[in-house]
Motif scaffolding. Sequence first.
Motif, PDB file in Angstrom:
ATOM      1  N   MET A   1      -3.804   1.776   8.464  1.00 11.66           N
ATOM      2  CA  MET A   1      -2.628   2.539   8.022  1.00 11.66           C
ATOM      3  C   MET A   1      -1.310   1.861   8.408  1.00 11.66           C
TER       4      MET A   1
ATOM      5  N   GLY B   1       0.736   7.489  -0.539  1.00 12.20           N
ATOM      6  CA  GLY B   1      -0.176   7.553   0.584  1.00 12.20           C
ATOM      7  C   GLY B   1       0.076   6.497   1.634  1.00 12.20           C
ATOM      8  N   THR B   2      -0.966   6.188   2.385  1.00 12.11           N
ATOM      9  CA  THR B   2      -0.898   5.143   3.405  1.00 12.11           C
ATOM     10  C   THR B   2      -1.647   3.915   2.905  1.00 12.11           C
ATOM     11  N   ARG B   3      -1.180   2.753   3.302  1.00 13.28           N
ATOM     12  CA  ARG B   3      -1.802   1.496   2.895  1.00 13.28           C
ATOM     13  C   ARG B   3      -2.656   0.969   4.039  1.00 13.28           C
TER      14      ARG B   3
ATOM     15  N   VAL C   1      -6.877  11.758  -3.314  1.00 14.34           N
ATOM     16  CA  VAL C   1      -7.402  10.906  -2.240  1.00 14.34           C
ATOM     17  C   VAL C   1      -8.808  11.350  -1.841  1.00 14.34           C
TER      18      VAL C   1
ATOM     19  N   TYR D   1      -9.120   1.963   7.957  1.00 11.25           N
ATOM     20  CA  TYR D   1      -7.911   2.771   8.085  1.00 11.25           C
ATOM     21  C   TYR D   1      -7.018   2.290   9.242  1.00 11.25           C
TER      22      TYR D   1
ATOM     23  N   ASN E   1      -4.069  -1.372   0.231  1.00  9.39           N
ATOM     24  CA  ASN E   1      -3.536  -0.357  -0.672  1.00  9.39           C
ATOM     25  C   ASN E   1      -4.084   0.994  -0.228  1.00  9.39           C
ATOM     26  N   ASN E   2      -3.786   2.030  -1.013  1.00 12.20           N
ATOM     27  CA  ASN E   2      -4.341   3.343  -0.722  1.00 12.20           C
ATOM     28  C   ASN E   2      -5.749   3.477  -1.315  1.00 12.20           C
ATOM     29  N   GLU E   3      -6.381   4.602  -1.051  1.00 14.29           N
ATOM     30  CA  GLU E   3      -7.775   4.815  -1.439  1.00 14.29           C
ATOM     31  C   GLU E   3      -7.976   4.838  -2.951  1.00 14.29           C
TER      32      GLU E   3
END
Length: 350
Positions: free
Chosen positions: A244, A160-162, A289, A242, A223-225
């Motif tokens: 990102m 995912g996105t951090r 997520v 967010y 980190n990611n969710e």
Amino acid sequence: MNKARLGIVSLSTIVSASLFLGGCSSANENTDTVDGDVRIVRVAHNQSATHPTNIGLLAFEEYIEENLGDKYDVQIYPNELLGSQVNTVELTQTGAVDFSVASNAILESFDNIYSIFNLPYLFESPEQYHAVMDNSDIIEPIFTSTAKSGFEAVTWLDAGTRSFYTVDKPIETPDDLKGLKIRVQQSATNVRMMQLLGGSAAPMGFGEVYTALQSNVIDGAENNELALTNNLHGEVAKYYSYNMHQMVPDIVIGNLKFLDGLSEEEREIFNEGFAVLSKVERESWNAAVEDAKAKATEMGVQFTYPDIEPFKEKVLPLHEEVLTSNPKLRPIYEAIQEVEYESADSSKGE
């Protein structure tokens, strides 16, 4: 073989794992067998049994055992059962573990070619990120770069996105990071990123983060969710912002001697298994997520959506810093930009 047993780790399993670790002291001593001739293949990672990583690995296990069950018994060890990521990467080097899931930051310490993925805002979108990671011309030289250390990457996993999550206040602008100590992965690139954003970097292992948040050793992390729920960080950190700043893959690595010891037919099946692993993990990711966000909201976590441009402006100089200090990254960087351009251009016509 049904591995639903991994949801709950029994005392006997923990004892067995401890004995295994104590006994595997030199390269490729993992020659344990079951039923006489079936070779045990050990796979270690640091996520929970319900995480997309483990779901993907269970699919890999099923595929290998359906096709090579008379020769190989795949055994998966989640939840850092065989040690931290640093430990399991080292065990994969020696052959005590056959495969493990490693963070990009750890692999950067073996070959700094991996630092390319830690560049903040390297990718414009998840679609472009996936297009790059699926481009074998770009990725293969990176995946094989650690052969000198006794292992190589066999596939990548979506992580995912951090973004930043904090205990006491949301991060709406880079200025909100001033005076805060934020956990980052153990990477020089990530430490420099935090310096540029005005915060204080606290590199530490993932397993240490919950206690560090709870005891106010750190003010937040990135980190990611899924970290909020699978690892319960949302019990302490109530603001997820967010911004990102990164899309960094997790990497599945394999002991090189084990891989090279497979017959041509066996290696083909393992390669197919790696593809199944990546596909199933990535298919599981988006649903995981959304589930994590819903559960985190119930835990009292607030999600905010700051303007990411101020964050980009602060950290984009890091691109040139890294490329200048590590010239071998520039061709990869330029190839990534080309893929991004093609991906962005093709999406305009849809």
